[in-house]
Design a protein around this motif. Structure first.
Motif, short mmCIF file in Angstrom:
data_model
loop_
_atom_site.label_atom_id
_atom_site.label_comp_id
_atom_site.label_asym_id
_atom_site.label_seq_id
_atom_site.Cartn_x
_atom_site.Cartn_y
_atom_site.Cartn_z
N SER A 163 63.61 42.21 -7.42
CA SER A 163 63.19 41.01 -8.15
C SER A 163 63.76 39.75 -7.51
O SER A 163 64.69 39.82 -6.71
CB SER A 163 63.63 41.10 -9.61
OG SER A 163 63.01 42.18 -10.27
N ALA A 181 60.01 41.45 -10.53
CA ALA A 181 59.75 40.20 -11.23
C ALA A 181 60.03 39.01 -10.31
O ALA A 181 61.05 38.98 -9.63
CB ALA A 181 60.62 40.11 -12.48
N ARG A 183 60.84 35.31 -10.59
CA ARG A 183 61.24 34.24 -11.51
C ARG A 183 61.67 32.97 -10.77
O ARG A 183 61.80 31.92 -11.39
CB ARG A 183 62.39 34.72 -12.40
CG ARG A 183 61.99 35.86 -13.34
CD ARG A 183 63.11 36.22 -14.32
NE ARG A 183 62.66 37.18 -15.29
CZ ARG A 183 62.69 38.49 -15.14
NH1 ARG A 183 63.19 38.99 -14.00
NH2 ARG A 183 62.26 39.30 -16.08
N GLU A 202 55.36 41.00 -11.37
CA GLU A 202 55.59 40.36 -12.68
C GLU A 202 55.82 38.87 -12.46
O GLU A 202 56.84 38.47 -11.89
CB GLU A 202 56.79 41.00 -13.38
CG GLU A 202 56.98 40.56 -14.81
CD GLU A 202 58.16 41.26 -15.46
OE1 GLU A 202 58.84 40.62 -16.28
OE2 GLU A 202 58.40 42.44 -15.14
N HIS A 204 56.69 35.14 -13.22
CA HIS A 204 57.39 34.16 -14.07
C HIS A 204 57.87 33.01 -13.18
O HIS A 204 58.88 32.37 -13.48
CB HIS A 204 58.59 34.79 -14.77
CG HIS A 204 58.27 35.95 -15.66
ND1 HIS A 204 57.71 35.81 -16.91
CD2 HIS A 204 58.41 37.29 -15.47
CE1 HIS A 204 57.53 37.00 -17.46
NE2 HIS A 204 57.94 37.91 -16.60
N LEU A 225 51.27 35.01 -17.02
CA LEU A 225 52.72 35.24 -16.96
C LEU A 225 53.04 36.67 -17.39
O LEU A 225 52.49 37.19 -18.35
CB LEU A 225 53.45 34.24 -17.86
CG LEU A 225 53.30 32.77 -17.47
CD1 LEU A 225 54.05 31.87 -18.44
CD2 LEU A 225 53.78 32.52 -16.05
N GLY A 226 53.93 37.27 -16.63
CA GLY A 226 54.32 38.64 -16.90
C GLY A 226 53.39 39.68 -16.29
O GLY A 226 53.64 40.88 -16.42
N ARG A 227 52.35 39.23 -15.61
CA ARG A 227 51.38 40.16 -15.06
C ARG A 227 51.54 40.28 -13.55
O ARG A 227 52.19 39.46 -12.89
CB ARG A 227 49.96 39.69 -15.40
CG ARG A 227 49.73 39.50 -16.89
CD ARG A 227 48.32 39.15 -17.23
NE ARG A 227 47.42 40.30 -17.05
CZ ARG A 227 46.15 40.31 -17.47
NH1 ARG A 227 45.65 39.26 -18.09
NH2 ARG A 227 45.41 41.37 -17.27
N SER A 228 50.93 41.32 -13.01
CA SER A 228 50.89 41.52 -11.57
C SER A 228 49.76 40.67 -11.01
O SER A 228 48.62 40.76 -11.47
CB SER A 228 50.64 43.00 -11.28
OG SER A 228 50.61 43.24 -9.90
N SER A 242 44.81 37.98 -11.56
CA SER A 242 45.52 39.14 -12.09
C SER A 242 45.10 40.40 -11.35
O SER A 242 43.91 40.61 -11.09
CB SER A 242 45.26 39.28 -13.58
OG SER A 242 45.86 40.46 -14.08
#
Length: 244
Positions: A163, A181, A183, A202, A204, A225-228, A242
């Motif tokens: 991540s 993720a 971020r 993921e 963010h 948000l939060g998706r691949s 997405s």
């Protein structure tokens, strides 16, 4: 006399780096036109105009005597911080230096040539440009990229098997792949590769950028948000699709 310097007494050291920088490409030298457009941009994306450093590109202007000081004042009034000028004649260079700005030579554009393939019509290619399959220098980073850390692949793709935390930054000349993720900040095509992309499991991200075109977190569709996702450049606009 010894030329060795005690590291404890050193006040600084010089290091090479690849800092992401926004280029403001001027197509008008009229400070009032620039002011009007910046005011509109500020109303659309106020978060971007938070003391963002910019390089003023004057390569598309044909004016040896540029009102550079007024243009810089307009930028600062809208919370942009000019740090350097790219392109322009010698008077522009001297003006930049007098204002305490750096100066970069015009961006090099590789010449385009026409080639004939058999009996087919000539096709255009960039001279000396390697095909995508020949591009090397990629990097694989295993583990989390932590806040304040920067991981880069200056000559190819970057793959992060982990991540990217908030406050971290990943950069690549090619594409950025994050198997976790995302971020922090992800910047692909840092040398101008419009075919580069960003892929993550993921989303963010604080900031996404491909070839200098970017979106901040507040500009991203909340449903993504939060998706691949896959991030690509289309008509100089970032598109986020997405994958799930």
């Amino acid at each position: 006399m010894s030329l060795n310097v005690d590291r404890a007494s050193m006040a600084f050291s010089f290091k090479g780096g690849m800092l992401p920088m926004t280029v403001m490409e001027l197509t008008s030298a009229d400070p009032e036109r620039i002011r009007e457009q910046l005011a509109g941009k500020l109303s659309q994306a106020p978060a971007f105009f938070q003391h963002t450093p910019v390089v003023l590109s004057v390569e598309k202007l044909d004016e040896p005597h540029l009102a550079l000081e007024r243009i810089c004042a307009v930028c600062r009034a809208h919370k942009l911080l000019p740090v350097a000028v790219r392109g322009g004649s010698d008077p522009v260079k001297q003006s930049a230096w007098a204002l305490g700005l750096g100066w970069f030579p015009p961006q090099e554009i590789k010449p385009r040539v026409l080639e004939s393939v058999g009996n087919e019509a000539p096709v255009e290619r960039v001279a000396d440009e390697a095909p995508p399959a020949a591009i090397k220098g990629g990097r694989i980073h295993r583990g989390t990229v932590r806040s304040g850390q920067q991981v880069s692949a200056p000559e190819g793709d970057l793959v992060v098997v982990g991540s990217v935390n908030a406050g971290a930054e990943v950069l690549a000349a090619g594409s950025v792949h994050v198997y976790g993720a995302l971020r922090g900040r992800a910047l692909a095509g840092i040398h101008g590769d419009h075919d580069a992309g960003i892929f993550c499991r993921e989303l963010h991200a604080e900031l996404l950028s491909v070839a200098g075109n970017y979106k901040r977190l507040e500009d991203i569709d909340p449903q993504l948000l939060g998706r691949s996702v896959e991030v690509q450049l289309s008509d100089d606009q970032l598109t986020i699709v997405s994958l799930t």
